[in-house]
Design a protein around this motif. Structure first.
Motif, PDB file in Angstrom:
ATOM      1  N   ARG A  13     -66.643  31.107  28.659  1.00 29.57           N
ATOM      2  CA  ARG A  13     -65.474  31.511  27.875  1.00 29.57           C
ATOM      3  C   ARG A  13     -64.596  30.314  27.523  1.00 29.57           C
ATOM      4  O   ARG A  13     -64.139  30.164  26.390  1.00 29.57           O
ATOM      5  CB  ARG A  13     -64.677  32.560  28.651  1.00 29.57           C
ATOM      6  CG  ARG A  13     -63.586  33.226  27.834  1.00 29.57           C
ATOM      7  CD  ARG A  13     -62.977  34.380  28.631  1.00 29.57           C
ATOM      8  NE  ARG A  13     -62.070  35.178  27.846  1.00 29.57           N
ATOM      9  CZ  ARG A  13     -60.749  35.008  27.823  1.00 29.57           C
ATOM     10  NH1 ARG A  13     -60.197  34.031  28.519  1.00 29.57           N
ATOM     11  NH2 ARG A  13     -59.985  35.806  27.093  1.00 29.57           N
ATOM     12  N   ALA A  39     -64.282  34.038  21.382  1.00 26.40           N
ATOM     13  CA  ALA A  39     -65.299  33.889  22.435  1.00 26.40           C
ATOM     14  C   ALA A  39     -65.690  35.254  23.003  1.00 26.40           C
ATOM     15  O   ALA A  39     -66.882  35.560  23.167  1.00 26.40           O
ATOM     16  CB  ALA A  39     -64.772  32.983  23.551  1.00 26.40           C
ATOM     17  N   ALA A  79     -61.975  26.888  18.476  1.00 26.19           N
ATOM     18  CA  ALA A  79     -60.618  26.591  17.996  1.00 26.19           C
ATOM     19  C   ALA A  79     -60.613  25.770  16.698  1.00 26.19           C
ATOM     20  O   ALA A  79     -59.972  26.176  15.713  1.00 26.19           O
ATOM     21  CB  ALA A  79     -59.822  25.892  19.099  1.00 26.19           C
ATOM     22  N   THR A 121     -64.255  29.007  23.675  1.00 23.43           N
ATOM     23  CA  THR A 121     -62.871  28.963  23.177  1.00 23.43           C
ATOM     24  C   THR A 121     -62.543  27.570  22.632  1.00 23.43           C
ATOM     25  O   THR A 121     -62.001  27.421  21.530  1.00 23.43           O
ATOM     26  CB  THR A 121     -61.891  29.333  24.317  1.00 23.43           C
ATOM     27  OG1 THR A 121     -62.182  30.661  24.761  1.00 23.43           O
ATOM     28  CG2 THR A 121     -60.446  29.246  23.855  1.00 23.43           C
ATOM     29  N   ASP A 174     -56.634  34.163  18.207  1.00 25.59           N
ATOM     30  CA  ASP A 174     -56.807  33.423  19.462  1.00 25.59           C
ATOM     31  C   ASP A 174     -58.290  33.084  19.628  1.00 25.59           C
ATOM     32  O   ASP A 174     -59.135  33.986  19.612  1.00 25.59           O
ATOM     33  CB  ASP A 174     -56.339  34.325  20.618  1.00 25.59           C
ATOM     34  CG  ASP A 174     -56.406  33.630  21.970  1.00 25.59           C
ATOM     35  OD1 ASP A 174     -57.075  32.577  22.074  1.00 25.59           O
ATOM     36  OD2 ASP A 174     -55.806  34.157  22.921  1.00 25.59           O
ATOM     37  N   PRO A 175     -58.611  31.810  19.784  1.00 28.70           N
ATOM     38  CA  PRO A 175     -60.037  31.465  19.924  1.00 28.70           C
ATOM     39  C   PRO A 175     -60.693  32.095  21.151  1.00 28.70           C
ATOM     40  O   PRO A 175     -61.912  32.287  21.164  1.00 28.70           O
ATOM     41  CB  PRO A 175     -60.035  29.927  20.001  1.00 28.70           C
ATOM     42  CG  PRO A 175     -58.624  29.518  20.175  1.00 28.70           C
ATOM     43  CD  PRO A 175     -57.753  30.622  19.712  1.00 28.70           C
ATOM     44  N   ALA A 176     -59.910  32.454  22.160  1.00 28.21           N
ATOM     45  CA  ALA A 176     -60.490  33.165  23.314  1.00 28.21           C
ATOM     46  C   ALA A 176     -60.963  34.561  22.913  1.00 28.21           C
ATOM     47  O   ALA A 176     -61.967  35.059  23.431  1.00 28.21           O
ATOM     48  CB  ALA A 176     -59.478  33.253  24.459  1.00 28.21           C
TER      49      ALA A 176
END
Lengths: 239, 239
Positions: free
Chosen positions: B21, B45, B29, B25, B40-42
């Motif tokens: 993760r 992911a 980004a 992430t 949010d890049p998370a």
């Protein structure tokens, strides 16, 4: 000529990285003594190895499904025992199983482990051998061979020198064939690899077959690299 | 309880050995920034990972021939782009290829490399991951993971948790299932391995899914070993 664009070095193992004849001779000696056979254990090693390629040929020609080398070695052992005056039925199967594992205890040539360690700093290094995975793994663990992965016949379900053995390995690595270089002591292996587009490095091992060796002493083609051992190969490419 | 009779330690990788993760992430980004996506890049992911198991399920159920994870990851990437307002047709294929390789650049958890080095002194260590060979190899080379071999789904052509993934791996190693121990952060993986006769070691990774993780925080069965990280596992077995 050299290794421009190469990302992975793949190695023939029997003869190129390890001394199969010395190892099998060492392991056969107590077996022959135990069974009162006076033959030279090196002859036993040679006889066992002589059946290696014919056994794989059954698989290569599609007359037999892919069968790992440990199984072929076991069958070949049974087949040669009569040549040495031994009736296979007289030997407990567990003893034949144990002797078959002699192939898992072959020693690397003295330059192999240190040279591979240097080569590993720049390239992916892996065996591309007809030996099966646990056979290669046991040799590596025992001899300190720092492979990044164990590739070869069992992974691709094809025995060298069929093209699939080389091409499927390139596919698994997600590389074009010319990004791979085969390092081998055998001109025929290199010739098959070159036909598939791989780069080639010839590393003759002039005593692989004993002091009287006549084959593979010199390069049969203008291989991309001709070298003498793993340390020289590392030096040749600036490592 | 422990690892009596075990000869090989096999590791789940995504989540257990590496932080997928965090890595995805980090790699997502700049991609999202470049395409003016404010998400949010998370979350990106998580969305990508959410399609992981369903994609393999097509193979597990026999509706699709075995297809390596790199290919599934590429397809899943295309599938999630619209969720983030991106039309896949607007992105050059080479950029999607490059982003797919983010999975090859995941970082190990801080304890992984050193712990594996200790475990390697007594056991054969290898990944038993659904990741394909070159994916595992690239992660290992980059993160210093000292595997003895790369095993897993591509070698046995079967995705966990189907029994074939575990049983064919035992067959390749020429070991009985109980000579293998699976180390994993996931109770379901361990449950499937135990059904096949493998020993089991649970190593929870409580932030694999981020700070709000609710799953796999505790052992769902009495696994043979329950530990906290690779160093603790090595210590637990006296290394």
């Amino acid at each position: 000529m050299g290794l421009e664009g190469v990302r992975a070095l793949l190695f023939d193992v029997f003869g190129t990285v390890v001394d199969w004849r010395g190892g099998i001779t060492r392991e056969a000696a107590p077996f022959l003594r135990r069974h009162q056979v006076k033959a030279d254990p090196a002859d036993f090693a040679d006889a066992w190895r002589r059946r290696y390629s014919p056994a794989m040929e059954e698989v290569r020609r599609g007359r037999r499904p892919f069968t790992r080398l440990d199984v072929l070695h076991r069958e070949n052992l049974v087949a040669i025992l009569p040549e040495f005056g031994i009736d296979p039925a007289d030997i407990p199967p567990s003893e034949l199983d144990a002797l078959t594992l002699a192939w898992h205890r072959l020693d690397p040539w003295p330059d192999s482990a240190a040279g591979l360690q240097r080569l590993k700093t720049r390239y992916i290094i892996a065996p591309l051998s007809n030996g099966n995975i646990i056979l290669m793994l046991d040799i590596a663990k025992r001899g300190g061979l720092p492979w990044d992965a164990i590739l070869g016949a069992e992974v691709v379900q094809a025995y060298k020198p069929t093209p699939e053995a080389y091409l499927r390995t390139a596919d698994i690595l997600a590389m074009r064939p010319e990004e791979l270089c085969l390092v081998a002591a055998h001109n025929d292996d290199l010739a098959a690899a070159r036909k598939c587009g791989l780069k080639t490095a010839f590393m003759p091992r002039p005593t692989e077959h004993g002091p009287e060796q006549k084959t593979d002493l010199t390069a049969a083609q203008d291989w991309d690299i001709v070298t003498t051992d793993m340390g020289a190969l590392a030096q040749h490419i600036g490592l």
